[in-house]
Design a protein around this motif. Structure first.
Motif, short mmCIF file in Angstrom:
data_model
loop_
_atom_site.label_atom_id
_atom_site.label_comp_id
_atom_site.label_asym_id
_atom_site.label_seq_id
_atom_site.Cartn_x
_atom_site.Cartn_y
_atom_site.Cartn_z
N MET A 61 24.86 43.62 11.92
CA MET A 61 23.74 42.71 12.20
C MET A 61 23.98 41.34 11.53
SD MET A 61 19.68 43.23 11.52
CE MET A 61 19.74 43.11 9.74
N LEU A 62 23.57 40.31 12.24
CA LEU A 62 23.68 38.96 11.71
C LEU A 62 22.34 38.53 11.10
CD1 LEU A 62 24.91 36.04 11.51
CD2 LEU A 62 24.15 35.70 13.85
N SER A 63 22.34 38.16 9.84
CA SER A 63 21.11 37.62 9.24
C SER A 63 21.21 36.10 9.24
CB SER A 63 20.97 38.07 7.78
OG SER A 63 20.97 39.46 7.71
N VAL A 64 20.24 35.45 9.83
CA VAL A 64 20.26 33.98 9.83
C VAL A 64 19.24 33.50 8.81
CG1 VAL A 64 20.04 31.90 11.22
CG2 VAL A 64 20.80 34.02 12.28
N ILE A 65 19.72 32.82 7.78
CA ILE A 65 18.84 32.34 6.72
C ILE A 65 18.42 30.91 7.03
CG2 ILE A 65 18.76 31.70 4.27
CD1 ILE A 65 20.97 34.43 4.95
N ARG A 94 16.59 33.15 21.15
CA ARG A 94 17.02 33.11 22.55
C ARG A 94 18.55 33.10 22.65
NH1 ARG A 94 18.55 29.46 25.98
NH2 ARG A 94 18.36 27.75 24.50
N VAL A 95 19.16 32.24 21.84
CA VAL A 95 20.62 32.10 21.90
C VAL A 95 21.32 33.40 21.47
CG1 VAL A 95 22.58 30.90 20.87
CG2 VAL A 95 20.58 29.62 21.60
N LEU A 96 20.82 34.00 20.35
CA LEU A 96 21.50 35.20 19.84
C LEU A 96 21.27 36.40 20.75
CD1 LEU A 96 20.97 34.86 16.00
CD2 LEU A 96 23.00 34.34 17.35
N ALA A 97 20.02 36.54 21.26
CA ALA A 97 19.72 37.64 22.18
C ALA A 97 20.57 37.47 23.44
CB ALA A 97 18.24 37.68 22.51
N GLY A 98 20.70 36.22 23.89
CA GLY A 98 21.49 35.93 25.08
C GLY A 98 22.95 36.34 24.91
N PRO A 109 22.21 26.12 17.37
CA PRO A 109 22.27 27.58 17.37
C PRO A 109 23.45 28.12 18.18
CG PRO A 109 20.05 26.84 17.85
CD PRO A 109 20.91 25.62 17.85
N ALA A 110 23.90 27.38 19.19
CA ALA A 110 25.02 27.88 20.01
C ALA A 110 26.27 28.07 19.15
CB ALA A 110 25.30 26.91 21.14
N THR A 111 26.41 27.24 18.10
CA THR A 111 27.57 27.35 17.20
C THR A 111 27.55 28.69 16.45
OG1 THR A 111 27.45 24.98 16.98
CG2 THR A 111 28.87 26.10 15.42
N LEU A 112 26.34 29.23 16.23
CA LEU A 112 26.22 30.52 15.55
C LEU A 112 27.00 31.59 16.30
CD1 LEU A 112 22.47 30.99 14.54
CD2 LEU A 112 24.44 30.85 13.03
N VAL A 113 26.89 31.54 17.61
CA VAL A 113 27.58 32.54 18.44
C VAL A 113 29.08 32.42 18.25
CG1 VAL A 113 27.93 33.37 20.78
CG2 VAL A 113 25.69 32.47 20.11
N GLU A 114 29.55 31.17 18.27
CA GLU A 114 30.98 30.90 18.06
C GLU A 114 31.42 31.47 16.71
OE1 GLU A 114 33.25 26.80 18.22
OE2 GLU A 114 31.29 26.68 19.20
N MET A 115 30.58 31.23 15.67
CA MET A 115 30.91 31.71 14.33
C MET A 115 30.96 33.23 14.31
SD MET A 115 28.53 29.31 11.99
CE MET A 115 29.10 27.75 11.35
N TYR A 116 29.98 33.83 14.96
CA TYR A 116 29.89 35.29 14.97
C TYR A 116 31.13 35.90 15.61
CZ TYR A 116 27.83 39.93 15.39
OH TYR A 116 27.58 41.27 15.29
N ARG A 117 31.59 35.29 16.68
CA ARG A 117 32.80 35.81 17.37
C ARG A 117 34.00 35.74 16.43
NH1 ARG A 117 29.76 38.34 20.17
NH2 ARG A 117 28.66 37.36 21.90
#
Ligand code: UDP
Ligand code: MG
Length: 322
Positions: free
Chosen positions: A1-5, A24-28, A98-106
């Motif tokens: 799980m990703l925790s966003v602070i 929205r971005v993370l669920a997407g 927030p879109a960068t979060l997805v990039e980071m998560y990958r």
């Protein structure tokens, strides 16, 4: 799980927007997540907005500080209460996209443990602000021996990196630099700083200056070495002027030189006072560390949709250890 602070100080207009947008971005992207809002002693309706967001969205957990402790403390508190296998820190004003979060998560999924967000562009700023930020980053980069000119607080850290950060005993932290200092497998992602849509920046020139000095001191003792360098400089001056005075004395022209005496007194006096000031500042910081006060105090939290007052919670429903 990703925790966003998400630290928030007087951000009532941004809470709902940030929660919705990041969610929205993370669920997407099909990423399991929680949002950890940290209300840093806001004076407006930020906490009420967070309560509303938590009632609406089970992903939201939150902490409320007893007063304003600053963003550094808010980030650490968020990291301490996050439960994800990786944690990201981002601003509440959505200046970190927030879109960068997805990039980071990958990248985290590929095995990176520290993913730094670096600024491709700095957004709109005044010339003076840009120049002083440039100077600050040059000094701090030297001190920390890491290039920080484009660093930001926008990062994603693996659980191991988070635990390493939280284990640091020091009170005066500079998250941006510490997260590089800890090492681990690091990479970076570029992002464009977005425009703030609501509210205004919490930083004034004065608070930024104080922040800069505090962080330089917490990462480097070079300012103290300035005292030594100044000492050598004055010693050199003393030798030159000493020889000159002696020569004048023995050749019988020793009465003049009043101006020199005054000037020397003033110059050396100011060197001594500045030096004492620098040393005093370090002593003050040592004093603060030695006192060992907590970095922050939490007055309330929301967990699993339930609100409780930290430390005073007798509710059986509350599953936290107090
Ligand atoms: N912030 C905070 N405590 C403070 C000041 C700021 O938690 O004492 C938060 C603020 O709510 C925002 C983030 O830190 O989420 C960045 O603040 P801001 O946008 O004012 O800074 P800037 O983007 O201008 O550097
Ligand atoms: Mg901002």
């Amino acid at each position: 799980m990703l925790s966003v602070i998400i630290p928030a100080y007087n951000e009532e207009k941004m809470i709902a927007k940030a929660a919705a947008e990041v969610g929205r971005v993370l669920a997407g992207a099909d990423i399991a997540y929680e949002l950890v809002f940290v209300n840093d002693g806001s004076k407006d309706g930020t906490w009420e907005e967070i309560e509303k967001a938590a009632a609406k969205d089970a992903h939201v957990t939150a902490l409320c500080f007893s007063r304003n402790f600053g963003k550094e403390a808010a980030m650490l508190a968020g990291l301490a209460s996050a439960s994800g296998g990786c944690c990201a820190v981002m601003d509440c004003d959505l200046q970190h996209p927030p879109a960068t979060l997805v990039e980071m998560y990958r990248l985290w999924e590929q095995g990176y443990e520290v993913i730094e967000g670096v600024k491709r562009s700095r957004g709109r700023e005044s010339v003076l602000h840009r120049a002083s930020a440039g100077l600050f980053y040059r000094i701090i980069s030297k001190a920390a021996k890491i290039d920080m000119s484009r660093a930001s607080d926008f990062k994603l850290l693996d659980r191991r990196a988070v635990d390493a950060l939280l284990a640091m005993p020091e009170r005066n932290t500079f998250f941006r630099a510490l997260s590089s200092w800890i090492g681990f497998r690091t990479t970076s992602v570029e992002f464009d700083v977005q425009e703030r849509t609501e509210g205004e920046s919490k930083w004034t020139t004065w608070s930024l200056t104080k922040y800069a000095i505090k962080n330089i001191v917490s990462f480097s003792t070079v300012p103290m070495q300035f005292v030594t360098v100044a000492g050598f400089f004055v010693l050199l001056l003393a030798v030159v002027l000493g020889i000159q005075s002696l020569v004048k004395y023995f050749s019988g022209h020793a009465v003049e030189g009043f101006t020199t005496v005054i000037l020397l007194l003033l110059i050396i006096g100011s060197f001594i006072m500045i030096s004492l000031g620098i040393i005093g500042y370090y002593i003050a910081k040592i004093y603060e560390e030695v006192k060992g006060r907590p970095r922050y105090l939490i007055s309330k939290r929301i967990d699993n949709g339930r609100e409780c007052n930290d430390g005073k919670c007798n509710s059986e429903e509350c599953n936290r250890d107090h």
